[in-house]
Scaffold this active site. Structure first.
Site, short mmCIF file in Angstrom:
data_model
loop_
_atom_site.label_atom_id
_atom_site.label_comp_id
_atom_site.label_asym_id
_atom_site.label_seq_id
_atom_site.Cartn_x
_atom_site.Cartn_y
_atom_site.Cartn_z
N GLU A 1 90.77 77.20 86.83
CA GLU A 1 91.71 76.89 87.72
C GLU A 1 92.80 76.93 88.49
OE1 GLU A 1 88.19 74.02 89.72
OE2 GLU A 1 86.78 75.23 89.46
N GLU B 1 81.00 78.80 86.13
CA GLU B 1 80.68 77.08 86.77
C GLU B 1 80.26 77.55 88.10
OE1 GLU B 1 83.78 74.25 87.04
OE2 GLU B 1 85.12 74.99 85.84
C1 BGP Z 1 85.49 72.12 89.11
C2 BGP Z 1 85.68 72.02 87.93
C3 BGP Z 1 84.62 71.69 87.03
C4 BGP Z 1 83.80 70.68 87.70
C5 BGP Z 1 83.17 71.38 88.96
C6 BGP Z 1 82.01 70.88 89.81
O1 BGP Z 1 86.54 72.37 90.17
O2 BGP Z 1 85.93 72.89 87.13
O3 BGP Z 1 85.23 70.48 86.14
O4 BGP Z 1 83.80 69.17 87.99
O5 BGP Z 1 84.41 71.61 89.75
O6 BGP Z 1 82.78 69.74 91.06
P1 BGP Z 1 82.35 68.18 90.96
O7 BGP Z 1 82.34 67.33 89.73
O8 BGP Z 1 83.87 67.86 91.45
O9 BGP Z 1 80.97 68.56 92.04
#
Ligand code: BGP
Length: 490
Positions: free
Chosen positions: A198, A388
């Protein structure tokens, strides 16, 4: 005929800092995530420190430490990333579960500070190298292709604290050394690499906090530029030295819609997409800054020459494929009386009345996935991976060890259908690795209870639990989805 290509990659995704644990074992050095406390949906995560006289303190993430303070782990605070979900000790068990679901790809990250504890050592930490070698060998046993993120929010703390993090261009050289080491070490075990997770997050702060002063926003562009240069350099190096490698970028998929058909909203949304989503991807795929980048440099009083001096480097390090995270979409408008949507690190925007929202206030928008895939493919014409995606939700472990999560199955079914539709639109989508295929620590809140997994991990927000693994209903659903190459989603 199947809706997905026969060699489609089905898998799951995790990141070392949220999943691995073993934070201070076998020579690993600390990262910023190790001095970050847990929180909840309502409360914020903090960074902890001590003052020169030993007085402990904490400040909000994304803020500067008080003068003289040093990051520190404090005794009375809980740091969820220290345990993660204990992959460090349970990787064999977890990889066996991934294999049982039928994964043929697994996205994971390497913890930089496990390989170079401070980031500036001459020699790597052998124990760290050995750990990932064992993980890769275990994946190979099951024919699971690793997709490795080289830096997922965990630059070594020493670099952050002593060297000025990515604002200092010396960090580029340290990153190159780290990459050269892991490329050589794992050249026979890893083919697919992503340089930064990201990467657009470096410049996204103003989209969440519109009132930030310019002097706080500007360093984000410096950081991002240094990361883009670092990425281009290692991509070029990999292409020359390891022609079998495939190098990719990874961008947070923050797609926005205009809230109204007021042309001013359409223009504002286009600008938002350029500023916060396309900006780094345009550089990494096309090899040069887009024309609109100059507007941002001017807005934040930055010298264009700083960015333009590395034009040749950026040109020579274009990635082979594009990847992004996709959870939700948001709306954008110039009409400020509209209602804002929920909290969370990806969903700040205006409420979209046509779609539903998760328990954490993130919109659920499978059509947006199809839309974003088409936009990306049309723009870049390189293979795309959704690396993701998923639903963070509360799950209940029943007495018999089952977890009934029909909400997650429904979310995934709709998103798999959306990907199939995008493929039929002509998009060259090659992989799907949903986030947190096994429960792990949330980035935005530090919670365990915000679960994405198909595998349940018995661990709560205070660190209590057996860490035992349980198969959720979605585990069996995804297994069937993979077995039928995305055809049977009932
Ligand atoms: C993205 C990241 C991940 C992951 C995901 C979910 O931004 O790359 O590492 O954590 O978000 O977000 P969260 O964990 O805040 O629910």
């Amino acid at each position: 005929m199947s809706r997905f290509p026969k060699d489609f990659f089905w898998g799951g995704a995790t990141a070392a800092n949220q999943y691995e644990g073993g934070w201070n074992e076998d020579g690993r050095g600390p990262a910023l995530t190790d001095v970050t406390t847990g929180a909840t949906r309502q409360s914020k995560r903090y960074l902890t420190y001590t003052m020169p006289d030993g007085t402990p303190g904490k400040c909000r993430t994304n803020t500067e430490l008080p003068e003289g303070a040093r990051y520190a782990v404090l005794e009375d605070c809980y740091y969820p990333n220290h345990i993660g979900a204990d992959f460090y000790h349970r990787y064999k068990e977890d990889i066996a579960l991934f294999a049982e679901m039928g994964f043929n790809m697994y996205r994971m990250s390497i913890s930089w500070s496990r390989i170079f504890p401070k980031g500036n050592e001459k020699e790597p930490n052998k124990k760290g190298l050995e750990f990932y070698r064992n993980v890769f060998l275990e994946l190979k046993k099951y024919n699971i292709e690793p997709l490795v993120t080289i830096c997922h929010y965990d630059t070594p703390l020493f670099i952050v604290e002593e060297l000025g993090d990515w604002c200092n261009s010396d960090t580029i050289g340290l990153f190159e050394t780290y990459c050269h080491t892991i490329f050589e070490e794992y050249k026979d075990l890893v083919k697919y690499w992503l340089t930064f997770n990201e990467i657009n997050c470096a410049i996204m702060a103003p989209s969440f906090y519109p009132d930030l002063p310019d002097e706080v926003v500007a360093p984000g562009y410096i950081k991002l530029h240094n990361q883009l240069v670092a990425s281009a350099k290692v991509v070029k190096y990999a292409h020359e030295k390891y022609p079998q490698f495939r190098m990719g970028c990874m961008v947070a998929g923050l797609f926005s819609y205009p809230l109204t058909c007021d042309p001013k909203d359409v223009l504002a949304t286009q600008q938002k997409m350029q500023d916060y989503f396309y900006y780094p991807g345009d550089v990494m795929v096309r090899g040069e800054y887009p024309a609109y980048a100059k507007k941002a440099w001017k807005k934040y009083h930055m010298d264009a020459a700083f960015f333009e001096k590395d034009a040749q480097v950026l040109k020579e390090g274009c990635v082979d494929f594009f990847t992004y995270s996709y959870y939700c979409t948001s709306c954008h408008t110039t009409h400020t009386d509209e209602e804002k949507d929920g909290v969370g690190n990806l969903s700040i925007g205006y409420k979209n009345k046509y779609i539903e929202y998760s328990q954490w206030g993130w919109s659920i928008d499978p059509d947006g996935l199809r839309y974003s895939l088409n936009e990306i493919w049309d723009r870049y014409q390189v293979p795309v991976m959704v690396v993701e995606n998923g639903l963070g939700a509360l799950d209940t472990l029943e007495e018999d060890g089952s977890i009934h999560d029909p909400y997650r199955i429904e979310y995934m079914r709709k998103h798999v259908d959306a990907m199939a539709d995008a493929i039929s639109d002509g998009v060259k989508l090659i992989a799907y690795t949903p986030w947190g295929c096994v429960d792990l620590v949330s980035v935005s809140t530090g919670e365990m209870r915000k679960r994405y997994g198909l595998i349940y991990v018995d661990l709560d927000d205070e660190g209590n639990g057996t860490l035992n693994r349980y198969r959720k209903d979605s585990f069996y659903w995804y297994k069937k989805c993979i077995e039928t190459n995305g055809d049977d989603l009932d």
